[in-house]
Every structure is written in structure tokens, then in C-alpha cells.
Design an enzyme around this catalytic site. Structure first.
Site: not given
Ligand code: FPP
Length: 240
Positions: A18, A66
Site C-alpha cells: 500500500d 480496485n
């Protein structure tokens, strides 16, 4: 630096990569610049993990959620995935690493599916480490997929055990991760391996993914080695 104890290595490390977007933003660049630099961190981490003696490394590369990002970013990530797999298959071969995937990969663009299938086939005989890419993956998807398969097969008349259930998960040939790392200072699981992390040690670091390197991985492993894993038992039980 403290030495990693080779007799107490996690067999399986899972990483939520991340912070690519914030890394790029901090440099006044577009998000995709962060993803591009994330590939360098992937290469370094994969090589380091194999050299340290980790048997399975799972990277959360693209989640089910996503797909909801702006289509420009989704397309750029898919293009990056294709080019990275294409370029890095040689690195995987040189390092004796087998590639596999978990997730709803049927819905990936055909180019990505083709590139992945080729790399998976080419590396299938490699034995030092298995690199698992979580693509179009989420923990709930994995569990629901298992339930649907079990129901469709009509296995459901008797009570099933944990061991039987996990044979229907996408990770059926991978042991549960002993260590889960998340970068970028976020303290969330974000729908990653939900069933599989029941007893995983969680390690969070503020380092943004594009800056993550071998030394960061080593630090996480050393931290893991300092922990007492009790699996619901008492310290006394563990020590005796
Ligand atoms: C999270 O950062 C990262 C991703 C959604 C993509 C990860 C992809 C790569 C590292 C490159 C391709 C991977 C492989 C395996 C070849 P973010 O965009 O959520 O960052 P932010 O939280 O700072 O916005």
C-alpha cells in the site's frame, strides 16, 4: 543488525503493498508513477524473500474493490502487470521461483491472462519459492467461492471440517501465512486473506510500498521472530 534465525522463519509471508499513490503524490507525480516504482519494490522483495528462505510469498497486487478505481488507473495497472510479468519471468527463472495466482483471474483482460498463463507454465517446475499474486482477489470472494463450490458439489449433507473447507479456498495448496505485512501506515486488513490469517502475526510499517526493500523485509521477519505465538494457549503451555 540482529541476525535472522533461519530455524524460525515464517514459511509464508503475505504483503499488502500500500501507499503507491501517496508516494507519487509526495513527489508531485501521477499515481501511476507510484505503481511503476512499486514494481522495483516487488522485484527486491521477491529476490530477498527467496534468498532468506521463505517458501511462499503472497502479494496483494489488485483487489476486487480496485476494479472501482478510475478506468484510467485500472488500465494502467493492467498494462503494468503485463509488462512486469513479461520482463520479470527471467528473474523468476534465474531465482528458481514458481509463479501462481489467487483471485477471480477469469475477469482480467485477455492480455493479462495470456501473459500470466505463460509465466505460470514456464515457472511451474521451479522449487525454491512460490510467488502468489493476488489479483482481482478478496477474502470474501474466496470464502463465497468456496461455499458455492461446496454447495454445487452437494457436499453439504454432512458437517464439513476446517480442513475440508480450506481445500475449496484458492489457497488450498499454500499454508496459512504466519506473517502479514502492510505498508503505508494503514491498520486495516482490507479484505485480504480473511480465513487464512486467523493466527497470522500482523506487522505494520509506515514505509510506503515503493520504498520497501530487503532491509524492511528483514526488519519485519526479526519482529516476527521476537513474538510468542500462543494459538489460544498460555505462555506456560507454550514453554513446556
Ligand atoms: C496500493 O497503493 C497498490 C496497488 C493498488 C497496486 C499494487 C501494484 C504494484 C505494486 C505494481 C504491480 C504489481 C506486480 C505484482 C507486478 P495505492 O494505490 O492504494 O496507494 P495509496 O493508498 O497511497 O493511494
Amino acid at each position: 543488525m540482529e541476525e535472522i534465525n533461519k530455524n524460525n522463519l515464517p514459511k509464508h509471508i503475505a504483503i499488502t503493498m500500500d501507499g503507491n499513490g501517496r508516494w507519487a503524490k509526495s513527489k508531485g507525480k501521477l499515481r501511476i508513477f507510484g505503481h511503476n516504482n512499486g514494481v522495483k519494490a516487488v522485484r527486491d522483495t521477491v529476490e530477498a524473500a527467496a534468498e532468506i528462505g521463505i517458501e511462499f510469498l503472497t502479494l496483494y497486487a489488485f483487489s476486487t474493490e480496485n476494479w472501482n478505481r478510475p478506468s484510467k488507473e485500472v488500465n494502467a495497472l493492467m498494462t503494468l502487470l503485463v509488462s512486469a510479468i513479461n520482463k520479470e519471468t527471467k528473474t523468476l527463472m534465474d531465482n528458481n521461483i514458481k509463479l501462481s495466482t489467487i483471485g477471480d483471474t477469469d475477469i482480467l483482460p485477455s492480455k493479462a491472462k495470456k501473459e500470466l498463463a505463460e509465466a505460470i507454465d514456464k515457472t511451474k517446475g521451479n522449487t525454491r519459492m512460490t510467488l502468489v499474486l493476488a489479483l482481482s482477489y478478496s477474502g470474501r470472494w474466496d470464502i463465497l467461492n468456496a461455499v458455492n463450490e461446496i454447495t454445487n458439489k452437494g457436499v453439504g449433507n454432512e458437517k464439513i471440517t476446517e480442513e475440508q473447507f480450506q481445500q475449496y479456498l484458492s489457497t488450498k495448496s499454500v499454508p496459512d501465512p504466519e506473517l502479514l505485512i502492510r505498508t503505508s501506515g494503514e491498520y486495516r486488513i482490507s479484505n485480504f486473506l480473511l480465513w487464512q490469517i486467523a493466527y497470522s502475526e500482523l506487522y505494520f510499517t509506515d514505509t510506503l510500498w515503493p520504498d520497501f526493500r530487503r532491509a524492511n523485509l528483514e526488519k519485519a521477519i526479526l519482529d516476527y521472530q521476537s513474538r510468542e505465538r500462543r494459538f489460544g494457549k498460555t505462555t506456560e503451555q507454550i514453554q513446556n
